[in-house]
Design a protein around this motif. Structure first.
Motif, PDB file in Angstrom:
ATOM      1  N   THR A 295      32.363  24.992  41.588  1.00  0.00           N
ATOM      2  CA  THR A 295      31.103  25.033  42.089  1.00  0.00           C
ATOM      3  C   THR A 295      30.405  26.498  42.001  1.00  0.00           C
ATOM      4  OG1 THR A 295      32.071  25.680  44.424  1.00  0.00           O
ATOM      5  CG2 THR A 295      32.032  23.081  43.793  1.00  0.00           C
ATOM      6  N   ARG A 413      18.236  26.535  44.629  1.00  0.00           N
ATOM      7  CA  ARG A 413      19.407  25.532  44.990  1.00  0.00           C
ATOM      8  C   ARG A 413      20.396  25.989  45.538  1.00  0.00           C
ATOM      9  NH1 ARG A 413      20.397  21.088  45.589  1.00  0.00           N
ATOM     10  NH2 ARG A 413      22.417  20.076  45.123  1.00  0.00           N
ATOM     11  N   SER A 419      23.721  21.617  48.685  1.00  0.00           N
ATOM     12  CA  SER A 419      24.365  22.432  47.512  1.00  0.00           C
ATOM     13  C   SER A 419      25.862  22.795  47.378  1.00  0.00           C
ATOM     14  CB  SER A 419      23.645  23.789  47.416  1.00  0.00           C
ATOM     15  OG  SER A 419      24.098  24.683  48.251  1.00  0.00           O
ATOM     16  N   THR A 422      27.807  21.403  44.114  1.00  0.00           N
ATOM     17  CA  THR A 422      26.886  21.575  42.815  1.00  0.00           C
ATOM     18  C   THR A 422      27.886  22.423  41.944  1.00  0.00           C
ATOM     19  OG1 THR A 422      24.739  21.667  43.994  1.00  0.00           O
ATOM     20  CG2 THR A 422      25.004  22.348  41.845  1.00  0.00           C
ATOM     21  N   GLN A 426      26.656  21.466  36.158  1.00  0.00           N
ATOM     22  CA  GLN A 426      25.576  20.580  36.509  1.00  0.00           C
ATOM     23  C   GLN A 426      24.222  21.378  36.701  1.00  0.00           C
ATOM     24  OE1 GLN A 426      27.226  18.994  40.075  1.00  0.00           O
ATOM     25  NE2 GLN A 426      27.760  17.072  39.321  1.00  0.00           N
ATOM     26  N   LEU A 427      24.265  22.387  36.963  1.00  0.00           N
ATOM     27  CA  LEU A 427      23.218  23.483  37.314  1.00  0.00           C
ATOM     28  C   LEU A 427      22.607  23.882  35.728  1.00  0.00           C
ATOM     29  CD1 LEU A 427      21.575  24.395  39.482  1.00  0.00           C
ATOM     30  CD2 LEU A 427      22.777  26.703  39.693  1.00  0.00           C
TER      31      LEU A 427
END
Length: 432
Positions: A295, A413, A419, A422, A426-427
């Motif tokens: 993450t 983000r 968040s 995340t 993905q980002l």
């Protein structure tokens, strides 16, 4: 002219470069004229003698000489610069004759709207010092605009950051080993050496998070027990990972550098006085693996932990010592520098500061095909301001702007309430 001191400029003289730190201030208020500004500047010079410093060379030794205070009197431009960013960039990249002084001033005015540009050569001090100087100058300007006698507050001893540096360092610093560099890591952006030279070499992109986004980001960092500086470092890391995704897919080792206040590493103890190096900064350096399946907050936590550990080990001071003595400079992927809360306030009595931005311009330290990038962040009036500086043509204008805005999107983000889960992958896969 009376000599102030005489010593070799160990680093800058030998590599033959000059670094300018330029600050832009957008002011609003009655009575800000060339005369009141000159009065305020002269008072500032009285407070800080190094602002009257010029550099002359005799047999390869730099002699710092005192200049008359009139050297800083600005002349006002009638009408504002419509593209102040370009003007700031030009001033930061302008080669300065240090015999004329380490500080220069540019001023434009239209009614009660004013633009002030201050440029300080790195031989005189550094970016943190310039912020403190601007704060002191604005206090003086506010008093001068009200026809008050300027009563300067006691200022820290803002001095040349390399002046007597050896006396600041703990005795064991010179024994610290070089930082360990992994065999494989993501290098800086590669440069196309066939491109035509572009001047000025350094360009910058400014971005701001508004007060709501900034407040949300600070709150989220507190929830996760990390610093905003660590979040900013990861945003810079992700911008680089995105720019080089085709050549260097994750996971990758990222070599990071960031600024840290030198006093926090040295401590306040003899022979260092409490107010002697508040302006001085050194680098922290660490290696961090970035993978797509972690993450973004996990990456921030690793950065925050690494920065805390390196600060405790005084690795930044060891880096500076080697840089001064051996010209040792380890490679790095990203330089992400957070200057923290700027001392410049939004209002000084009737004088309002609407905006402030800072830029670092470099000559001699880089060549046109070096892909040097630097990310700087500070907060002003409740907003997080970021400056992404890059060397051209190695980094094109389009790529520089893309990386700067991508950093900003990462910060947004992180500020979002959803968040936590995340992933880095993905980002990076999301559209800008």
């Amino acid at each position: 002219m009376a000599p102030i001191t005489q010593r070799p400029l160990q680093l800058w003289e030998q590599v033959g470069c000059t670094i300018n730190i330029s600050m832009y201030l957008e002011l609003q208020g009655h009575g800000v004229t060339s005369e009141t500004l000159s009065h305020a500047l002269k008072a500032l010079q009285t407070q800080h003698p190094f602002l009257r410093m010029g550099i002359e060379y005799q047999e390869n030794v730099a002699t710092l000489v005192e200049l008359p205070s009139s050297a800083l009197i600005p002349s006002a431009k009638a009408g504002l610069y419509s593209k102040w960013q370009i003007r700031l960039q030009d001033l930061a990249n302008e080669f300065k004759d240090l015999a004329e002084g380490v500080m220069s001033v540019d001023f434009a005015s239209d009614g009660e709207q004013h633009q002030l540009f201050l440029t300080l050569n790195h031989a005189g001090s550094d970016a943190v010092a310039l912020s403190h100087l601007c704060d002191a100058l604005l206090i003086n300007v506010s008093q001068a605009c009200q026809n008050k006698s300027i009563s300067p507050k006691r200022e820290c001893k803002l001095r040349n950051i390399f002046d007597n540096m050896e006396a600041w360092l703990p005795m064991d610093i010179s024994k610290r080993p070089k930082p360990a560099i992994p065999a494989a890591y993501m290098p800086p952006l590669s440069a196309d050496r066939m491109q035509e030279i572009v001047e000025p070499y350094m360009a910058s992109v400014w971005c701001e998070l508004d007060a709501n986004w900034t407040q949300a980001l600070v709150a989220r960092c507190k929830e996760h027990g990390v610093t905003v500086g660590a979040a900013f470092s990861v945003a810079s890391m992700l911008a680089m990972a995105r720019a080089q995704a085709g050549s260097y897919p994750l996971p990758q080792n990222m070599l990071m550098q960031t600024h840290v206040n030198m006093r926090s590493q040295v401590g306040v103890r003899p022979p260092l006085e409490a107010d002697e190096c508040v302006n001085a900064v050194s680098y922290l350096w660490w290696c961090q693996q970035l993978s797509g399946d972690e993450t973004v907050w996990a990456a921030v936590a690793k950065s925050s932990k690494a920065m805390k550990e390196e600060k405790g080990k005084k690795s930044g001071l060891a880096f500076w010592h080697r840089m001064l003595k051996d010209f040792y400079s380890p490679p790095y992927t990203v330089n992400a520098s957070s200057l923290g809360v700027s001392p410049i306030k939004a209002a000084y009595g009737s004088l309002k500061v609407k905006r402030q931005h800072m830029m670092v311009g470099t000559y001699g330290l880089v060549t046109p095909d070096d892909a040097t990038i630097m990310s700087h962040a500070h907060t002003f009036d409740g907003r997080l301001c970021t400056v992404f500086t890059f060397a051209r043509p190695a980094v094109s204008q389009d790529l520089g702007e893309d990386m700067a805005h991508w950093q900003q999107q990462v910060m947004k983000r992180l500020a979002a309430p959803d968040s936590d889960d995340t992933l880095v992958s993905q980002l990076l896969a999301a559209d800008g």
